[in-house]
Design an enzyme around this catalytic site. Structure first.
Site, PDB file in Angstrom:
ATOM      1  CG  ASP A  18      -1.967   1.055   1.206  1.00 36.63           C
ATOM      2  OD1 ASP A  18      -2.232   1.577   0.107  1.00 36.63           O
ATOM      3  OD2 ASP A  18      -2.538   1.363   2.265  1.00 36.63           O
ATOM      4  CE1 TYR A  23      -4.529   9.013  -5.770  1.00 36.83           C
ATOM      5  CE2 TYR A  23      -6.166  10.746  -5.506  1.00 36.83           C
ATOM      6  CZ  TYR A  23      -5.805   9.484  -5.960  1.00 36.83           C
ATOM      7  OH  TYR A  23      -6.733   8.713  -6.610  1.00 36.83           O
ATOM      8  NE  ARG A  60      -2.396  10.808   6.995  1.00 41.64           N
ATOM      9  CZ  ARG A  60      -2.542   9.558   6.567  1.00 41.64           C
ATOM     10  NH1 ARG A  60      -2.333   8.544   7.403  1.00 41.64           N
ATOM     11  NH2 ARG A  60      -2.883   9.310   5.308  1.00 41.64           N
ATOM     12  CD  GLU A 121      -5.930  -1.358  -2.115  1.00 39.87           C
ATOM     13  OE1 GLU A 121      -5.567  -1.985  -1.101  1.00 39.87           O
ATOM     14  OE2 GLU A 121      -7.097  -0.941  -2.284  1.00 39.87           O
TER      15      GLU A 121
END
Length: 635
Positions: A18, A23, A60, A121
């Site tokens: 993954d 992006y 994040r 993925e």
């Protein structure tokens, strides 16, 4: 609906790779100045700063999440860099990310069976590569193991502080482990090598899960990110699933998962262990009940399908709230734009991968104004796919009209469309031996004004008819173009010998013929065409063609086409000769839609092969078309 499949008897090594915030990584590679900065990719819709579709790990840390919009993300993280996704045809254009994903897939596919699950993925079946490594260079004989492999997370392995890497090394090299764990150790080494190669060649990081089936590998890949990998030995499966929330399991995020929670009180996958297989089958049927029983024990027999390319192509657009489409004209406008994009993608797939799609499907979500009846879903509609933007647009509009009639029924009320999507599916490889008309064109195209305006031709750049179009539709399309189901166009070449006057020669050097592209013979046609030549000579004097006296028109055609002999026999064969070589093309193999993309001069010429122009009957009694041709020399 989930399908219960038993696991194969032999141990497997399956990896799920993954990409990390893919992006964002693509945008950072495109603009290296973004590296290390809090970054997010947003939708092209600028309302409230646009919806976030990818959030980098740096952002994040400030609490930015994908569920936010751009304005909210800026309040939380004032320095965040918001990059708008590329836009084409009034909607998001993901080709930049698709192409970057293809770079990664081409690397991962070098070690085993590869299934591309989405843009970012991939599943890998590394069983064969792991078996080979185990037999030739097993981990226990390796003097050194790469440091990145030692950073792997092995579930169930108790590690503390600085001892972690040493403990991982011991687990990888244990000689008394069972065969399954030894294969997983080899798989961990192989996956690390692939991840490093991806990083080196593409500058992208990725995370991975390594297990004995796809289900466990996918769960593991998300456990430690970014740029890390997790191994799931068989002994750790029960503990992994015991506390896993039901909604975290693939295919349990919807109604089935909700039913487990409300009807059976199941909140974790481990809770399913208390129910027998018969009890689960009683509630959810034999198939689903068996599947639930299997996954609670980590059993999944789903195979990695060798697929590097997508199973279908689709383009969609949503129209929420006041943006809903409420007129036929507005719907047709968006249908045409979606079809334009879809046509480009399937044509690119045909050109690059020699794959053709057979089915066109339209999906939509809709509502009725002031409707008191239970909501009826807008029905999906499908039909055979015809290549060419205009044809796809025409068929898609008809599919929408049909769906709207079924949706409204006998009601005459207002309606609105909140979502539209067009898909091309049932994609298969192009059969061997099927090719474009340009396959017959050898050498360079002669320079001429008429061709230069049309751009450069490339071999096999046109749609291919015999497999692209559904057989029934193809026959209908050709019915108006050909009177026979088996018309051969025969080209025969010999030195030019004209009979008749040379008056009226007005050769236009700017004009060109498609026949000038044929540079050499094709041995596969030679024998067949000799027989056709003899047949056409026998029937050349048939009265089914108009007689003609004037010679200057024929001479002018000869000069434009550049052939010495030009005749049409009663079987509909267009016979022309040049340089002693013979060419044959079956008209059923020519898609009429191809003609629309050729220069006008060539279009007219090919259409004359279908319907030769009639000439006025001004001939003297007893004259025949064969009088205009010299006898064919037999060699």
């Amino acid at each position: 609906m989930p399908i219960a499949r038993p696991e194969p008897q032999n141990a497997r090594v399956i990896a799920h790779v993954d990409m990390d915030c893919f992006y964002v990584q693509v945008e950072q590679r495109k603009n290296p100045e973004l590296r290390g900065l809090p970054t997010a990719v947003v939708q092209y819709n600028s309302w409230k700063g646009g919806g976030l579709i990818a959030v980098g790990y740096e952002a994040r840390k400030f609490g930015v999440k994908r569920s936010m919009r751009g304005d909210e993300a800026k309040r939380i993280c004032p320095n965040i860099q918001l990059i708008q996704v590329p836009v084409a045809r009034g909607k998001a254009d993901l080709n930049l990310y698709r192409n970057a994903g293809s770079e990664v897939v081409s690397i991962l596919a070098t070690k085993g069976r590869c299934e591309r699950a989405s843009i970012d993925e991939v599943y890998l079946d590394l069983t064969d590569a792991a078996e080979m490594m185990l037999s030739e260079t097993p981990p226990e004989v390796l003097e050194e193991i790469d440091e990145e492999v030692l950073k792997s997370h092995v579930l169930g392995l108790h590690v503390e502080g600085n001892e972690r890497e040493e403990n991982v090394k011991e687990w990888l090299r244990q000689s008394d482990a069972d065969h399954q764990d030894k294969l997983l150790a080899c798989g961990a080494i192989i996956v690390e090598q692939l991840r490093m190669k991806v990083l080196y060649e593409t500058k992208f990081t990725c995370s991975a899960g390594i297990a004995h089936n796809k289900m466990l590998a996918k769960l593991a890949s998300a456990m430690h990110k970014p740029a890390q990998q997790t191994v799931v030995p068989s002994s750790s499966v029960k503990d992994l699933l015991a506390s896993l929330p039901v909604k975290k399991m693939k295919q349990l995020g919807g109604k089935l998962g909700s039913s487990l929670q409300t009807d059976l009180g199941v909140n974790t996958i481990g809770d399913l262990l208390q129910f027998s297989q018969e009890k689960l089958q009683e509630h959810y049927g034999v198939n689903t009940g068996t599947w639930l029983w299997n996954i609670s024990r980590g059993i999944s027999g789903d195979a990695v399908v060798d697929r590097l390319l997508p199973k279908s192509h689709g383009c969609g657009k949503t129209f929420p709230g006041p943006q809903a489409l409420k007129t036929i004209a507005s719907v047709e406008n968006w249908v045409n734009q979606l079809c334009d994009e879809l046509s480009d993608r399937i044509q690119s797939d045909l050109d690059q991968n020699r794959r053709i799609a057979h089915t066109l499907t339209l999906h939509a979500r809709a509502f009725k104004e002031n409707d008191m009846e239970p909501q009826r879903k807008f029905p999906s509609k499908s039909c055979p796919l015809r290549y060419g933007t205009a044809k796809i647009q025409e068929d898609a509009v008809k599919l929408f009209d049909s769906g709207l009639r079924d949706f409204l029924g006998s009601q005459h009320i207002g309606w609105g469309i909140t979502s539209l999507s067009i898909a091309a599916s049932k994609i298969s490889d192009l059969p061997q031996g099927t090719c474009s008309i340009l396959k017959f064109l050898q050498g360079k195209i002669p320079s001429s004004t008429s061709l230069s305006g049309a751009g450069e031709f490339h071999n096999e750049s046109l749609p291919l008819s015999s497999t692209v179009m559904d057989q029934e539709i193809k026959q209908k399309a050709l019915a108006s173009e050909a009177a026979s189901n088996d018309i051969d166009i025969i080209f025969q070449a010999k030195p030019l010998k004209r009979i008749g006057s040379s008056v009226g020669k007005t050769k236009d050097v700017r004009k060109s013929s498609i026949l000038k592209f044929f540079q050499s013979s094709n041995s596969s046609f030679h024998t067949m065409n000799q027989a056709c030549e003899r047949s056409s000579l026998d029937q050349a004097s048939s009265s089914s063609f108009p007689e003609c006296e004037e010679h200057s028109d024929l001479e002018q055609i000869d000069e434009q086409v550049g052939f010495s002999e030009d005749r049409i026999d009663s079987d509909g064969h267009h016979n022309q000769t040049r340089n002693g070589y013979t060419w044959g093309i079956n008209m059923e193999n020519i898609d009429p839609s191809v003609l629309d993309e050729l220069p006008m001069e060539i279009q007219r010429e090919i259409r004359e092969w279908f319907h030769p122009p009639k000439r006025a009957n001004t001939s003297r009694k007893g004259s025949s078309i064969v009088h205009y041709f010299s006898p064919v020399k037999k060699g």
